[in-house]
Scaffold this motif. Structure first.
Motif, PDB file in Angstrom:
ATOM      1  N   ILE A 202      -6.326  48.364 -25.819  1.00 36.14           N
ATOM      2  CA  ILE A 202      -7.429  47.398 -25.705  1.00 36.14           C
ATOM      3  C   ILE A 202      -6.965  46.168 -24.928  1.00 36.14           C
ATOM      4  O   ILE A 202      -7.664  45.654 -24.052  1.00 36.14           O
ATOM      5  CB  ILE A 202      -7.933  46.995 -27.100  1.00 36.14           C
ATOM      6  N   TRP A 203      -5.762  45.705 -25.265  1.00 29.25           N
ATOM      7  CA  TRP A 203      -5.213  44.505 -24.626  1.00 29.25           C
ATOM      8  C   TRP A 203      -5.093  44.684 -23.115  1.00 29.25           C
ATOM      9  O   TRP A 203      -5.404  43.782 -22.337  1.00 29.25           O
ATOM     10  CB  TRP A 203      -3.847  44.191 -25.229  1.00 29.25           C
ATOM     11  N   ASN A 216       1.706  42.977 -22.669  1.00 27.55           N
ATOM     12  CA  ASN A 216       1.669  43.705 -23.932  1.00 27.55           C
ATOM     13  C   ASN A 216       1.187  42.777 -25.024  1.00 27.55           C
ATOM     14  O   ASN A 216       1.566  41.601 -25.066  1.00 27.55           O
ATOM     15  CB  ASN A 216       3.059  44.257 -24.280  1.00 27.55           C
ATOM     16  N   VAL A 217       0.367  43.300 -25.926  1.00 25.96           N
ATOM     17  CA  VAL A 217      -0.175  42.463 -26.996  1.00 25.96           C
ATOM     18  C   VAL A 217       0.928  41.935 -27.903  1.00 25.96           C
ATOM     19  O   VAL A 217       0.816  40.853 -28.490  1.00 25.96           O
ATOM     20  CB  VAL A 217      -1.221  43.256 -27.810  1.00 25.96           C
ATOM     21  N   MET A 218       2.031  42.674 -28.001  1.00 24.89           N
ATOM     22  CA  MET A 218       3.123  42.275 -28.879  1.00 24.89           C
ATOM     23  C   MET A 218       3.848  41.015 -28.381  1.00 24.89           C
ATOM     24  O   MET A 218       4.607  40.403 -29.131  1.00 24.89           O
ATOM     25  CB  MET A 218       4.138  43.409 -29.023  1.00 24.89           C
ATOM     26  N   LEU A 219       3.621  40.646 -27.158  1.00 26.13           N
ATOM     27  CA  LEU A 219       4.279  39.474 -26.590  1.00 26.13           C
ATOM     28  C   LEU A 219       3.456  38.203 -26.802  1.00 26.13           C
ATOM     29  O   LEU A 219       3.781  37.156 -26.237  1.00 26.13           O
ATOM     30  CB  LEU A 219       4.527  39.686 -25.098  1.00 26.13           C
ATOM     31  N   ASN A 220       2.425  38.297 -27.617  1.00 27.30           N
ATOM     32  CA  ASN A 220       1.530  37.163 -27.860  1.00 27.30           C
ATOM     33  C   ASN A 220       1.469  36.830 -29.345  1.00 27.30           C
ATOM     34  O   ASN A 220       1.733  37.672 -30.201  1.00 27.30           O
ATOM     35  CB  ASN A 220       0.131  37.485 -27.338  1.00 27.30           C
ATOM     36  N   ASP A 221       1.126  35.589 -29.652  1.00 22.73           N
ATOM     37  CA  ASP A 221       1.085  35.119 -31.038  1.00 22.73           C
ATOM     38  C   ASP A 221      -0.157  35.618 -31.764  1.00 22.73           C
ATOM     39  O   ASP A 221      -1.133  36.045 -31.147  1.00 22.73           O
ATOM     40  CB  ASP A 221       1.109  33.591 -31.076  1.00 22.73           C
TER      41      ASP A 221
END
Length: 358
Positions: A202-203, A216-221
């Motif tokens: 989705i990201w 990548n969504v994991m690199l965001n808060d």
């Protein structure tokens, strides 16, 4: 052994918090054993349901008790997963042309959009608090409930008309796009620790602000529950009354459909007869756009007695539903007296003529 080694060498445990969980049992609550043939291997589940559904099962289970695992449970979870996924898919499909770096300011958003952001704020608070307590099952429940109750059954159902039919650069459409962008952005961040593959897909498909790391969504808060999204007590009461009214109108519309009086709600004209016991509540929701909230072509309020469906949870309110006799716009499907007024577009209502004329 890591505990004994750490205590011997450092005088303390090698971790700050310990989580314990129950057994993984079958659908009937029996312990899994090879001899019983009731064990389920991840290698059997992942090809059938996908790795994210296995992660969703683990996160949806209250690990403080024994966790049941069966094919029937995974089928139920797949419906839960699809509801979340389809909510994201609907939003993605309606963000065309939206620039996240140029949203509509909060103070200019439409009232229903502000209500939706208040519900998003509540969701963020619940999920962050549950993550901090390691109560992952509460996160999955809250997000699924948000998608079903607040989004599919209400907000997205109401705003799809302006997303589909209003002019591309109109305030109504951009206000809706701003709101659903905030909703999707927060949802995908909240889901990332659980549905890691789906969240990142989705990201990668959605638009981002310049401040985001789009790789990548994991690199965001995690999302923040913005204070400005909180509604005051008066506005909360306004929406509580409005949504209670909508529930009652939906019951009346369903009865009218069962009697073959109407098909879709847009074919209906709703008349609200407000007697004295309901007058005070209606005065608190003055200015509400009833026909938009009910998704009907017409909605009138008459103070006094009338025949129709007597609302169960709204004393003093009677709801009459009848077929709208005005012509139907072929673009938005709303029945309106303005259809046919424009000779160049005789099949369109005035709103749609304005939308396509730029």
């Amino acid at each position: 052994s890591s505990l004994l080694t750490a205590v011997a060498c450092r005088g303390s445990a090698p971790y700050r918090i310990v989580l314990t969980h129950g057994w993984t049992v079958d659908g009937e609550g029996k312990a899994m054993h090879k001899s019983l043939g009731n064990s389920i291997l991840p290698d059997e589940l992942i090809p059938k349901y996908g790795a994210d559904l296995l992660r969703l099962w683990a996160a949806s289970s209250d690990y403080r008790a024994d966790m049941r695992c069966s094919d029937a449970i995974f089928k139920q979870l797949s419906e839960k997963y699809l509801k979340i996924r389809n909510t994201a898919r609907f939003i993605l499909g309606n963000l065309y042309g939206f620039d996240p770096d140029n949203p509509v300011p909060y103070e200019d958003l439409l009232p229903l959009d502000k209500w939706a952001l208040s519900r998003l704020r509540t969701l963020i608070e619940k999920c962050i608090a549950a993550y901090e307590r390691y109560e992952f099952h509460l996160v999955t429940y809250a997000i699924h409930n948000f998608c079903v109750v607040d989004m599919s059954n209400l907000y997205l159902d109401v705003i799809k008309d302006r997303l589909y039919c209003e002019a591309e650069d109109s305030l109504a459409r951009r206000s809706g796009q701003t709101t659903i962008y905030y909703i999707l952005d927060a949802m995908v961040r909240l889901l990332a620790p659980i549905l890691s593959f789906t969240a990142n897909e989705i990201w990668l498909a959605m638009p981002h602000t310049k401040a985001d790391d789009s790789r990548n969504v994991m690199l965001n808060d995690m999302p923040k529950a913005r204070e400005e999204w909180k509604l005051d007590a008066k506005t909360q009461e306004y929406w509580e009354i409005s949504l209670r009214l909508r529930d009652e109108v939906n019951k009346a519309l369903e009865l009218a459909r069962a009697e073959k009086m109407i098909g879709k709600p847009l074919e209906a004209k709703v008349i609200l007869y407000v007697s004295e016991p309901a007058r005070e509540s209606f005065e608190k929701i003055a200015g509400q756009d009833f026909k938009t909230l009910f998704i009907t072509s017409e909605a009138d309020v008459v103070y006094g007695q009338g025949e129709g469906y007597a609302a169960e949870d709204f004393p003093g309110l009677t709801i009459k539903v009848e077929a709208c006799d005005k012509p139907k716009c072929v673009r938005c499907w709303t029945h309106s007296s303005s259809v046919g007024e424009n000779p160049e577009h005789p099949e369109l209502c005035a709103r749609c003529v304005q939308a396509i004329s730029g």
